[in-house]
Design a protein around this motif. Structure first.
Motif, short mmCIF file in Angstrom:
data_model
loop_
_atom_site.label_atom_id
_atom_site.label_comp_id
_atom_site.label_asym_id
_atom_site.label_seq_id
_atom_site.Cartn_x
_atom_site.Cartn_y
_atom_site.Cartn_z
N ILE A 15 6.05 10.80 -4.15
CA ILE A 15 6.81 10.95 -3.05
C ILE A 15 7.58 9.66 -2.65
O ILE A 15 7.46 8.30 -3.13
CB ILE A 15 5.74 11.44 -1.85
N SER A 16 8.13 9.80 -1.65
CA SER A 16 9.04 8.73 -1.04
C SER A 16 8.78 8.87 0.69
O SER A 16 9.05 9.83 1.32
CB SER A 16 10.73 8.94 -1.25
N VAL A 17 8.56 7.80 1.12
CA VAL A 17 8.03 7.67 2.55
C VAL A 17 9.23 6.83 3.31
O VAL A 17 9.60 5.79 2.77
CB VAL A 17 6.67 7.03 2.58
N GLU A 18 9.73 7.40 4.20
CA GLU A 18 10.77 6.58 4.97
C GLU A 18 10.29 5.58 5.61
O GLU A 18 9.12 5.49 6.19
CB GLU A 18 11.32 7.81 6.03
N GLU A 19 11.07 4.72 6.01
CA GLU A 19 10.77 3.38 6.76
C GLU A 19 9.96 3.45 8.02
O GLU A 19 9.11 3.19 8.37
CB GLU A 19 11.86 2.23 6.82
N SER A 20 10.75 4.78 8.72
CA SER A 20 10.13 5.06 10.19
C SER A 20 8.62 5.60 10.15
O SER A 20 8.07 5.15 10.98
CB SER A 20 11.09 5.84 10.95
N SER A 21 8.38 6.33 9.12
CA SER A 21 7.19 6.78 8.90
C SER A 21 6.11 5.83 8.28
O SER A 21 5.26 5.87 9.06
CB SER A 21 7.29 8.23 7.93
N LEU A 73 0.19 11.92 6.26
CA LEU A 73 1.69 11.82 6.08
C LEU A 73 1.98 12.34 4.42
O LEU A 73 2.63 13.01 4.14
CB LEU A 73 2.22 10.47 6.16
N ILE A 74 1.10 12.08 3.59
CA ILE A 74 1.16 12.25 2.23
C ILE A 74 0.84 13.78 2.04
O ILE A 74 1.86 14.38 1.29
CB ILE A 74 -0.01 11.75 1.30
N ASP A 75 0.02 14.50 2.68
CA ASP A 75 -0.20 15.74 2.56
C ASP A 75 1.25 16.68 3.16
O ASP A 75 1.55 17.61 2.55
CB ASP A 75 -1.39 16.26 3.48
N GLU A 76 1.56 15.94 4.16
CA GLU A 76 2.88 16.71 4.77
C GLU A 76 4.13 16.65 3.89
O GLU A 76 4.69 17.55 3.79
CB GLU A 76 3.22 15.82 6.18
N LEU A 77 4.21 15.51 3.32
CA LEU A 77 5.41 15.17 2.51
C LEU A 77 5.19 15.96 1.10
O LEU A 77 6.10 16.40 0.41
CB LEU A 77 5.38 13.55 2.21
N VAL A 78 3.98 16.00 0.70
CA VAL A 78 3.61 16.87 -0.70
C VAL A 78 3.89 18.47 -0.34
O VAL A 78 4.50 18.84 -1.32
CB VAL A 78 2.24 16.69 -1.17
N THR A 79 3.57 18.79 0.70
CA THR A 79 3.81 20.27 1.12
C THR A 79 5.23 20.42 1.29
O THR A 79 5.80 21.26 0.83
CB THR A 79 3.13 20.45 2.51
N VAL A 80 6.15 19.45 1.91
CA VAL A 80 7.60 19.74 1.95
C VAL A 80 8.01 19.63 0.50
O VAL A 80 9.15 20.37 0.33
CB VAL A 80 8.17 18.40 3.00
N ILE A 94 0.79 -1.13 0.13
CA ILE A 94 -0.09 -0.15 0.02
C ILE A 94 1.03 1.27 0.24
O ILE A 94 0.61 2.38 -0.58
CB ILE A 94 -1.02 -0.03 1.16
N VAL A 95 1.76 1.28 0.97
CA VAL A 95 2.91 2.32 0.91
C VAL A 95 3.43 2.59 -0.40
O VAL A 95 3.60 3.81 -0.81
CB VAL A 95 3.70 2.42 2.15
N MET A 96 3.86 1.56 -0.92
CA MET A 96 4.54 1.63 -2.52
C MET A 96 3.58 2.29 -3.32
O MET A 96 3.88 2.98 -4.43
CB MET A 96 5.14 0.35 -2.98
N GLY A 97 2.35 1.62 -3.49
CA GLY A 97 1.30 2.35 -4.34
C GLY A 97 0.92 3.79 -4.04
O GLY A 97 0.99 4.49 -5.03
N LEU A 98 1.02 4.12 -2.72
CA LEU A 98 1.09 5.59 -2.59
C LEU A 98 1.85 6.34 -2.83
O LEU A 98 1.78 7.52 -3.51
CB LEU A 98 0.62 5.84 -0.95
N GLU A 99 3.29 5.76 -2.79
CA GLU A 99 4.45 6.68 -3.22
C GLU A 99 4.49 6.82 -4.59
O GLU A 99 4.83 7.72 -5.16
CB GLU A 99 5.69 5.79 -2.85
#
Length: 132
Positions: free
Chosen positions: A103-109, A122-129, A93-98
């Motif tokens: 985006i790229s999601v860190e393992e800890s997140s 998390l996605i909104d935060e990463l997209v904003t950053v 699921i995380v890979m599909g979201l990335e």
């Protein structure tokens, strides 16, 4: 000094015909009763701070990744585990979201994601950053 903890305490006035000595009532008098009021923390919850479009897109991706039936309801508060996802499914699921959001999601997140809301936030935060 005695203290009484409670939300309501009433003191009846003695009837004049009865000789009532306030000290004889278990040592309590109106002038030596202490009330200890403790603040109650106010509880509130933010329903979902992510955009509705993000939540909807995450719901669609989760349904696709888990091959859920069309009539299966997936909403922001849906937990991946309740939808039948195991740890491998969550990684997919995380890979599909990335891939979908670029985006790229860190393992800890990624390990902290348990619900659709968690993922959308998390996605909104990463997209904003990423756009900053």
């Amino acid at each position: 000094m005695a203290s009484i903890v409670g939300s309501a305490v009433s003191f009846a006035r003695p009837v004049k015909a009865i000789n009532f000595n306030p000290v004889s009532f278990s040592g309590l008098r109106k002038d030596n009763v202490a009330f200890r009021l403790q603040p109650v923390p106010q509880r509130f919850a933010v329903c979902c701070s992510a955009k509705k479009e993000t939540v909807d897109k995450v719901c669609d991706i989760v349904k696709k990744q888990l091959a859920l039936a069309d009539d299966t309801e997936v909403c922001g508060s849906s937990k991946f585990q309740d939808l039948g996802a195991d740890s491998l499914d969550t990684v997919e699921i995380v890979m599909g979201l990335e891939e979908a959001f670029g985006i790229s999601v860190e393992e800890s997140s990624a390990q902290s994601i348990a619900t659709v809301e968690d993922a959308a936030n998390l996605i909104d935060e990463l997209v904003t950053v990423k756009s900053s």
